[in-house]
Enzyme design. Structure first.
Site, short mmCIF file in Angstrom:
data_model
loop_
_atom_site.label_atom_id
_atom_site.label_comp_id
_atom_site.label_asym_id
_atom_site.label_seq_id
_atom_site.Cartn_x
_atom_site.Cartn_y
_atom_site.Cartn_z
N ASN A 10 14.03 6.50 -19.36
CA ASN A 10 15.30 6.92 -18.77
C ASN A 10 16.39 6.06 -19.39
O ASN A 10 16.52 4.88 -19.05
CB ASN A 10 15.22 6.71 -17.24
N LYS A 12 19.49 6.33 -19.02
CA LYS A 12 20.66 6.20 -18.13
C LYS A 12 21.95 6.43 -18.93
O LYS A 12 21.97 7.27 -19.81
CB LYS A 12 20.64 4.84 -17.42
N HIS A 103 16.61 10.23 -8.80
CA HIS A 103 16.57 8.81 -9.16
C HIS A 103 17.32 8.01 -8.10
O HIS A 103 18.33 8.47 -7.55
CB HIS A 103 17.19 8.60 -10.54
N GLU A 105 19.33 5.67 -8.30
CA GLU A 105 20.76 5.45 -8.58
C GLU A 105 21.59 6.66 -8.17
O GLU A 105 22.73 6.53 -7.74
CB GLU A 105 20.95 5.09 -10.07
N GLU A 175 9.17 4.63 -7.53
CA GLU A 175 10.02 3.55 -8.03
C GLU A 175 10.57 2.74 -6.86
O GLU A 175 11.56 3.15 -6.24
CB GLU A 175 11.19 4.13 -8.82
N GLY A 181 15.41 -2.41 -12.56
CA GLY A 181 16.42 -3.17 -13.30
C GLY A 181 16.58 -4.61 -12.82
O GLY A 181 17.54 -5.28 -13.18
N SER A 222 11.04 -2.10 -13.61
CA SER A 222 10.83 -3.26 -14.49
C SER A 222 9.48 -3.25 -15.20
O SER A 222 8.89 -4.31 -15.43
CB SER A 222 11.03 -4.56 -13.70
C1 PEP Z 1 14.46 3.31 -13.78
O1 PEP Z 1 15.67 3.27 -13.80
O2 PEP Z 1 13.88 4.38 -13.51
C2 PEP Z 1 13.72 2.11 -14.08
C3 PEP Z 1 12.46 2.04 -13.77
O3 PEP Z 1 14.44 1.09 -14.65
P1 PEP Z 1 13.85 -0.33 -15.15
O4 PEP Z 1 12.63 -0.04 -15.97
O5 PEP Z 1 14.97 -0.91 -15.97
O6 PEP Z 1 13.54 -1.11 -13.94
#
Ligand code: PEP
Length: 260
Positions: A10, A12, A103, A105, A175, A181, A222
């Protein structure tokens, strides 16, 4: 039951067209020796999800390789007065085969609700896209012990009205919001526990089908080359949805290799 793993990036709101193409070219050269893996049952399914405006350039760059290209959102209407939104036909015309919905976000910053996640998921399916639907608890919910209740509510709502046959085009990404992040990753035990819970839930929702056994459930939060092997070795973890580490060719390539 063996499920083909998925490694999805992703991007973003990162990488312009030139940078996205450069990243795809690097990934392609990493895997030039195994281009056929995209159609065999050995390698993982690999997806990159760039911003809308760079979809055509990234699709063109990925052509002929194992990489598939997805979008980061979709609106449920075919067209109309929905400023800032994008339709399924616009995405498929641009060459997208996958789409991320729900997601955290989007849920946190843009008012996405369980109901709109369901509508977006349905729109993705209606347009022939494979939908990666994200669920996961916030830190306070984990601390309060409501992780499973939150995840159950999100999964049930997202999949409302979806039949077992359509589930072959749905991928679930667990997630935990506190791990996205932040550099904080769920332990393999924490992640596996929720993945197993989601699979058990699918068994309840899609009674009498093999949906629970066949649906891919990805971990996101992460994930990086150092922690991927442990997570991907878990029985119910079928890949990763990756943010930060998907922006660097060497790290994303290492994650693809870890899923082999
Ligand atoms: C995400 O935004 O779906 C995600 C898992 O980000 P990160 O790997 O940076 O934690």
């Amino acid at each position: 039951m063996s499920r083909c793993k998925v490694i999805a990036g992703n991007w973003k709101m990162n990488l312009d067209a030139a940078q996205g193409v450069e990243l795809v070219e690097k990934l392609k050269s990493e895997f030039s020796g195994c281009a056929s893996c995209c159609s065999c049952d050995r390698g993982p399914e690999v997806v990159v999800c760039p911003p809308f405006t760079t979809l055509p350039a990234v699709v063109a760059a990925a052509k002929g390789s194992r990489l598939k290209v997805g979008a980061q959102n979709i609106h449920w209407a075919e067209k109309g007065a929905f400023t800032g939104e994008i339709s399924g036909a616009m995405l498929t015309t641009a060459g997208a085969t996958h789409v991320i919905v729900g997601h955290s976000e989007r849920r946190q910053y843009f008012g996405e609700t369980d109901e709109t996640v369901n509508k977006r998921l349905q729109a993705g399916l209606a347009n022939g896209l494979t939908v990666i639907v994200c669920v996961g608890e916030q830190l306070l919910e984990r601390v309060d012990g409501t992780t499973k209740a939150v995840v159950e509510r999100q999964v049930r709502a997202a999949l409302a009205g979806v039949d077992a046959a359509a589930m072959s085009k749905v991928i679930i990404a667990y997630e935990p919001v506190w791990a996205i992040g932040t550099g904080k990753v769920a332990t393999t035990v924490e992640a596996q526990e929720v993945h197993a819970f989601i699979r058990a839930l699918l068994k309840q929702i899609f009674v009498g089908s093999n949906v629970a056994e066949t649906t891919r459930i990805l971990y996101g939060g992460s994930m990086n080359p150092d922690n991927a092997a442990g997570l991907l070795a878990q029985k119910d973890i079928d890949g990763g949805l990756i943010g930060g580490a998907s922006l660097k060719a060497d790290q994303f390539a290492a994650l693809i290799r870890a899923a082999h």
